[in-house]
Structures are given as C-alpha cells and as structure tokens.
Design a protein around this motif. Structure first.
Motif, PDB file in Angstrom:
ATOM      1  N   CYS A 419      -1.730  -2.816   1.118  1.00 53.14           N
ATOM      2  CA  CYS A 419      -2.507  -2.449   0.123  1.00 53.14           C
ATOM      3  C   CYS A 419      -2.625  -3.529  -0.868  1.00 53.14           C
ATOM      4  CB  CYS A 419      -1.722  -1.243  -0.644  1.00 53.14           C
ATOM      5  SG  CYS A 419      -2.419  -0.884  -2.468  1.00 53.14           S
ATOM      6  N   CYS A 422       0.309  -2.290  -3.767  1.00 49.38           N
ATOM      7  CA  CYS A 422       1.518  -2.029  -3.214  1.00 49.38           C
ATOM      8  C   CYS A 422       1.907  -3.028  -2.404  1.00 49.38           C
ATOM      9  CB  CYS A 422       1.659  -0.819  -2.847  1.00 49.38           C
ATOM     10  SG  CYS A 422       1.016   0.278  -3.844  1.00 49.38           S
ATOM     11  N   CYS A 464      -4.102   4.207   0.386  1.00 47.83           N
ATOM     12  CA  CYS A 464      -2.619   3.615   0.376  1.00 47.83           C
ATOM     13  C   CYS A 464      -1.904   4.791   0.290  1.00 47.83           C
ATOM     14  CB  CYS A 464      -2.497   2.532  -0.770  1.00 47.83           C
ATOM     15  SG  CYS A 464      -0.706   2.543  -1.206  1.00 47.83           S
TER      16      CYS A 464
HETATM   17 ZN    ZN Z   1      -1.334   0.804  -2.961  1.00 47.73          ZN
END
Ligand code: ZN
Ligand code: ANZ
Length: 795
Positions: A419, A422, A464
C-alpha cells in the motif's frame, strides 16, 4: 494346477486391499507404539520411473515390516505439485498449469496403487491445493511476525532465458541449470527467510543425527552452513578526497595482520564504487561487466587467473601503521564475510597469485617450515585488537538467508499487500488462502521478468486491508522448497481447518522415524525442513527440533554404468518392466540388487530371475496339504524356518534388505528339498516354512505373498497377520563339533549337542574309539574340558 500369473494377481488383489484398507494409520491394536515412515514426495512430472520404483520398494520393506511387528504406522503420500515443469508445460500446451499437474498426479497415484506401496491414502495431499497452500501462506506470515521473513534489495542470479531469479545451486558453471543460458546478475527487491539466525543450531543439532543419517549428508550440511572462526578487523581507508572511512574485513588468520600488504574489496560490492578514486572509476566499471558473468565457484577457484583494478586509494594497517593499496577483484565475494579482505600474500595462496601478478609486496609473518603455534597467535592477536578497539573475535557462516521469492505463477502467492500509505501489509489470516487466479493460462504465463500475476489486473489490484485505499498484491510466489519444508506435518491431518497441523497429533506421531529419499536433497530440502522444524519448535507448536530421526539415501538406478538419459538412449521404462515381469518381480529385483545405498545397474540385475524365484515360492503353497493350524514336524526344516525369521528381523532393522531376500530364497530352497526328499507336503513343518515365506515375502512381493497366503487357507491380508514368533529352542544349533586333543594334537572330532556338560563331554571323549586307540593304555594325567568345543588330554 493353476500357474503363477503376476498380472492376474495384480487385478485380483488390488480391489480386495482397497476394501480392507489395511494400512490406515491408527488401525493397529489399542496402545500400539507408533512409527512414522516417510518417503520424499514426488513431483508430478510424467509417470513414475525406475527411480520411484526403487525408492518405493525399499521404503515399503520398512513400512510393511513395522506393520507386521505390530506398530501403528503412518506411511503417507502426496505431491510436491507446484513448480516450473507444470508451468512450462502449460505454456507449451496453452493450458492452466493445474491441468498438467492434476493429470500427472492421477497417473502417478494409479501407478503407486498398482505398485502396491502400503500408503495410507486417506492422508493424500497436494501442495498446489488451496487447502494446503493456505497454510504455507499462514506459516509465511507467522515467520514474518517473528522477524524471520523480510525483504531486501540484492543482486540475484538472473536467467535471461527463463526470465527468472535462480538460487545459487541452480547455477551450474555460470549457466542456468534448466536451460543452459549464461546467468547474469540483477538487483531485485525480494523476500528472504532468515535461516542464518538458526545457523549455529542447524550445526549443533546434527550431533543427535550422527548415527542415523548418512555421514556424507551430515558433511554436506556442515559444509553448506560453513562455520568459520576468526576476527573482524577495522582498517581506516584514506579516500581520494582526503576524507577517511573505516572498513571491516573478516579473516580467519588475524595473526597474519603484519603481513597484510594490501586490501581487496569485492568488485561487485557497492563499497568498491563508493571508495574508488575518480581516476579508477571507469576501469572498475569496465571490469564489472566481466565480473557479473562469473559464478561464485569460478570466482573462488584457485587456478583462475587473477584479475582486478587498483582503486587508487590506501588503507592503514592497524598493527604497523603502514599504508597499503586497496584493490577491487572478483576473487573476493560480495556476500561472504564483509565483502572485503586483508590480503596476506605470504600465507594465502590466492593473495600470493594476485600479488605476483600485480607486483605487490609479499611480507612473511613467520617461517612456514618452522613450528608455529597458530591457535595461540590468533588468540593473542584478537586480544590485542579488542584492547585497541580495532577488531574483535567473530564467527562467520557461509550459509546465506533463503531467497524465497519467485517471479513465476505456479507457486503459493506471497500473502502481502503493498500500500502506498501503509507499506507492506499482511493479508489478514481470515482472508487466506490468497488463491491463484484460474483464468491465466498458456502464453500469459510466459516469463517476462515479473510474475505473470503482476499483469493480472483483477487479481493484483485490491484495497489495502488497513486503510482501504487502492493497493497491490505482492505478485511473486514462494520457492517450492517452502511447500516441502513442512509437508510431513500436514500429513498428520491434511484436512485440518484450524491450523497447519495439530500440535497434539504431532506429539503422537512426529518426528519422522525413517525418511527415505535421494541424496540430491542432501542439502537444501533437508536444511530447510530442519529450519522450519526449529522455528515451529520455538513457536511452541512442536516438542522436537529435528524432523527426521533417521535418513536413508537410496542409490540410483543406472543402465550400463551410466545414469539413464534420453540422450544416451539407455532409459528403461518402468511400465514395460512391470508389463513383462509384474510388480512383484520388479520390486524384488530392486530390493535384491544390493545394499539400498548402492546404485543399481540394470545390466547387472535379473527381473526374469526374480520372476522364477517368485514362481518357486508360490509353488510351495500348492504343495502344503496339512490343515491350517497344524504344528510340529520335521525339526531340521523347523530350525531353518525359525533361524530365517530371527535373521530377517535383524536384517530389516539394519536395512540389509537384499540379504533378507537372499534368506527367504534360501528358505524356499530348503523347503522345496524337504518336500521332495522326505517329509512331503503333509508335514506341518512344510506349512510353517511356507507361511513364513509368505509373511516375509509380503514386505517385498505383496501380490505373490497374498496369493500364497490364500492358497494356504488364510483370509487376506497377510500384511497384517503379525510377525511370526520365534521359538528360541529352535534357534539352538542341533550339534557342534568338539575337538579332542592329546598333548596338543587333534586326535578326534565329536558331534555333540551344544548343551552338553563338561562331565558328559569328558566321558564321551575318553570313551571314543579314536582316543582309546591314541592313548594306547596310557593314563591321562590331566583332562581339561571346555564344553561343548574342546577336550585337552595331558599324559
Ligand atoms: Zn494502506
Ligand atoms: C587473511 C588470511 C591469511 C586469510 C591467511 C586466510 C589465510 P573461510 O575459512 O572460508 O571462512 N575471505 C574473507 N572474506 C572473503 C570473501 N568475501 N571472499 C573471498 N575470500 C574471503 O575463509 C576465510 C578467509 O577467506 C579469510 O581469512 C580471508 O582471507 C578470505 F594466511 O584473511 B583470510
């Protein structure tokens, strides 16, 4: 009188056994001790071949022996069914790899059944089933949580033809093991398992395997792990721009520091380019083009002409302050030690060749022909380095972390989502398995350097799991060695939905008591399975640290002294052999050929001879006329029978399966003689001998044995009737030869019972005609008796 017909017996007994299901783990008597017999599971490429026939025949002797001995046996089978062969076949045939895979599995399963290996078919697994690889993915995530799976950029072996990364051992003399293309290097961000964290334990735990694993496998593992004791030594480098920088080298000979007259850094390490003076940069660049073509093995070869580039800078030798030049060369590897060495040309051969070639100083530290306490010198140097803060004692391992990313389709997808916000996010456990798409086939699987999965838009693009923004799945798949590192645990319950295996069941059945397979797996597969076992132990899921208590490597089946191969045209087709001689004769030939570890040369064996022997054995069962349960009979034959049973046990336990077969052959001959020359088929001893032949033969030639058993009046299956009980009285030899000496000279030989007492033997000796004659009336002064073998008369 019917005749012995192997093909008919194969058709007759297979359905009977399938119904009886006699080899289901857990079906032995309540409380029976357990044994786990494991054979390395096959790749589903093509049908079974001679190699399978051999390993399965050998493996099955032991598994069936354990059943006869009353153990509860787990003997499972499955398929290592991910991997390149299926993918390449799929490209060629314009199919999904699963077609080829599962077609071949069916073919092989059918062949194993015909071959009558005593597998528990209820344990069957395929590593390419989502029900299996879900847990491979689960294990990956658990390893990652423990810091044992990580990603890094690293130069990797790259096959430009297959467009894939290759492991070191897939590079043979600089060429791709599969296709022969010249292997190059390439930087890629990839997943690794941290095997190096377990290096010392992988070494230490081998002590427990010393007597049960082949010593050459242990040696290969030790060498692969490659533990070296030595030191890290820091050198200050004076760069072209006037600044300094510290570089650490790994050396096993810190005592030779005063003789370090130059340094060498691996030409392909990032360090080389970083420290090179501007005037050397172009030379280094050119040199690297050649370096990238060479394999590690070439690079380390002592007889390879030394090459290198002077980096145009100096380093300070920490023990004497001397300024020494710094070179880059390919004989130093970037990923061993620190990728930089101190060169001691007076005491190291490769350094000497390099120094001679480039005219560098050679300064001896000690006289190589005089006594020199190396260990002491190393110890004291490390002491001084540590005191001065310029170095320290260390242990270095040759073992590298395990690169497990593969840019191919037919493997377990790595359960990670990348992601933008993230970073690297684990696929939540409840979303496992990450399934392979079933709409990619044929040309779409062609290798292009990235995994075909990367191009599968509908598969690779996912939200995600953490923030919900658009993200991408990791498109690499796992090395198939990951699948095979834990399959022996999945067999414990291949349908378990709550975990890869149940730790409680593992406590009952594992570790594997006997693992049988080829020496080609002596290093990687065994090392990785050992690594997995240790990690699972540390996770609290296993109470042992070694997966395979004992290991047996069978030899190869060769033909005319050479490995069977298409190009030599010396291949032997297993199906043809079975069609001509039958399963039993094929198995018997494999087992009888020699010690299991030795190669079998198909030129030297005789399946026709095996077939004749089986006919002879089978004929005995037609001659027995005494009723079931009849006992007693001819003592000589009974002795032969019981001796054979006792020997058979020792022979199987010590893996001398070929001698076992020889003993059964002997018993068949003795029984035949007994029938023809005296006792006849009505003697119960003939029944006992023939039943014994059937039971012992069931470990090697199950169809013939079952048929004999039926003709002897018993219901199926002979494989589970239990090991025949040995009567110890019948093991005692019926007579021994006692020697009678007078004044040290042999005067008589007497056949006496082995149980004879000293007094009885003395009386017998003194009364014998020969002795009476030899004494000629002289009175013995002294008689020394050692029953049952010796009488010594002194006159
Ligand atoms: Zn993410
Ligand atoms: C100085 C020296 C003097 C060395 C001497 C040996 C003999 P093993 O036993 O295999 O661990 N070395 C260190 N890193 C290297 C690398 N990346 N590529 C190639 N060679 C490397 O070997 C350790 C020895 O190999 C080290 O000890 C180093 O040379 C070299 F009389 O240092 B020695």
């Amino acid at each position: 009188e019917p005749s012995y017909d192997p093909a008919a017996l194969q058709l007759k007994w297979r359905p009977v056994w399938e119904k009886l299901d006699p080899f289901r783990a857990g079906s032995a008597a309540e409380g029976a001790p357990r044994k786990y017999a494991l054979t390395m599971f096959p790749y589903p490429s093509g049908d079974l071949h001679m190699g399978h026939a051999e390993v399965m025949a050998l493996h099955d002797v032991l598994a069936r022996y354990w059943w006869l001995k009353g153990y509860d046996v787990l003997n499972p089978i499955g398929w290592d069914s991910f991997g390149l062969p299926a993918e390449n076949a799929a490209i060629k045939r314009d199919q999904h790899p699963s077609v080829y895979t599962y077609d071949n599995i069916e073919t092989q399963a059918e062949s194993f059944k015909r071959y009558a290996v005593s597998f528990d078919w209820s344990r069957r697994l395929h590593t390419s089933d989502p029900e299996y690889y879900q847990w491979t993915q689960w294990l990956f995530l658990k390893f990652r949580e423990r810091g044992l799976a990580y990603r890094k950029d690293s130069p990797v072996n790259w096959c430009p033809q297959d467009q894939t990364v290759l492991a070191n051992e897939q590079v043979v003399n600089g060429l791709c093991e599969r296709c022969g293309a010249v292997v190059t290097k390439r930087e890629l961000n990839q997943w690794y398992f941290k095997v190096t964290e377990y290096a010392q334990r992988l070494l230490d735990d081998m002590d427990a395997l010393q007597d049960t694993w082949p010593s050459r496998v242990l040696a290969m593992q030790r060498n692969w792990i490659g533990r070296s004791e030595g030191a890290h030594v820091d050198f200050v480098i004076n760069l072209a721009d006037g600044s300094t920088r510290s570089i650490t080298v790994f050396t096993t000979r810190p005592d030779t520091l005063p003789g370090a007259t130059f340094m060498v850094v691996a030409a392909d390490a990032a360090l080389a380019a970083e420290i090179a003076s501007p005037s050397a940069a172009a030379d280094l660049e050119n040199y690297l083009v050649d370096v990238r073509k060479a394999s590690d093995i070439d690079r380390l070869a002592t007889d390879r002409p030394k090459t290198g580039v002077d980096l145009g800078i100096t380093a300070t030798n920490p023990v004497n302050g001397q300024q020494i030049p710094v070179w880059a060369s390919d004989y130093v590897l970037a990923d061993y030690g620190t990728g930089a060495i101190m060169a001691v040309p007076a005491h190291d051969e490769r350094d000497r060749e390099f120094a001679e070639k480039f005219g560098l100083a050679i300064v001896p530290v000690y006289d190589e022909d005089a006594p020199y306490d190396k260990a002491e010198a190393i110890k004291s140097t490390i002491g001084s380095l540590e005191a001065a803060g310029t170095g320290s004692g260390t242990v270095n391992f040759r073992l590298r972390d395990w690169l497990l990313s593969r840019q191919r389709f037919w493997g377990a997808p790595i359960p990670i989502i990348h992601c933008g916000d993230c970073g690297e996010v684990a696929v939540p456990y409840e979303d496992l398995p990450v399934r392979l798409p079933d709409n990619i086939s044929g040309a779409a699987l062609k290798p292009v350097g990235t995994s075909p999965l990367a191009a599968a838009e509908d598969w690779v693009n996912v939200p995600c799991p953490t923030c919900g923004k658009p993200a991408k799945r990791d498109s690499d798949t796992m090395d198939t060695f990951v699948d095979s590192s834990w399959y022996f645990l999945r067999y414990l319950d291949p349908t378990l939905e709550t975990g890869p295996f149940d730790p409680a069941v593992a406590r009952e059945w594992a570790p594997v008591d006997q693992y049988v397979g080829g020496v080609e797996h002596a290093i990687l597969h065994l090392l990785y399975a050992r690594f997995f076992t240790k990690v699972l132990h540390d996770m609290g899921m296993l109470d042992f640290v070694e997966p395979f208590t004992a290991l047996l490597n069978q030899g190869q089946v060769i033909n005319g002294g050479k490995a069977m191969s298409k190009s030599l045209g010396n291949g032997v087709n297993l199906g043809d052999v079975i069609d001509e001689f039958g399963v039993d004769a094929t198995r018997l030939t494999m087992v009888f050929a020699g010690p299991p570890e030795d190669d079998i040369d198909w030129q030297d064996v005789s399946p026709a001879g095996s077939l004749r022997f089986l006919q002879r054995a089978w004929r005995l069962s037609g001659d027995v006329t005494s009723p079931v349960g009849a006992t007693g009979g001819d003592v000589a034959l009974r002795r032969a029978t019981h001796r054979t049973i006792a020997d058979a046990e020792a022979l199987v336990e010590s893996h001398r399966f070929n001698v076992l077969v020889a003993k059964v052959m002997e018993l068949v001959n003795v029984t035949r003689k007994a029938i023809d020359s005296g006792c006849g088929g009505a003697d119960p001893a003939v029944r006992e001998a023939t039943e014994t032949v059937a039971i012992l033969l069931s470990m090697v030639a199950p169809y013939a044995a079952e048929e004999m058993w039926e003709r002897l009046g018993h219901p199926a299956t002979v494989a589970r009737v239990g090991w025949p009980t040995v009567d110890p009285d019948l093991l005692v030899e019926d007579s021994v030869t006692a020697v009678v000496q007078i004044q040290g000279k042999v005067k008589a030989r007497l056949e006496v019972p082995p149980t004879i007492t000293d007094a009885e033997l003395e009386a017998l000796a003194l009364g014998s005609e020969d002795v009476v004659r030899a004494l000629a009336g002289a009175a013995p002064k002294k008689v020394i008796v050692r029953a049952p073998k010796l009488v010594n008369i002194v006159i």
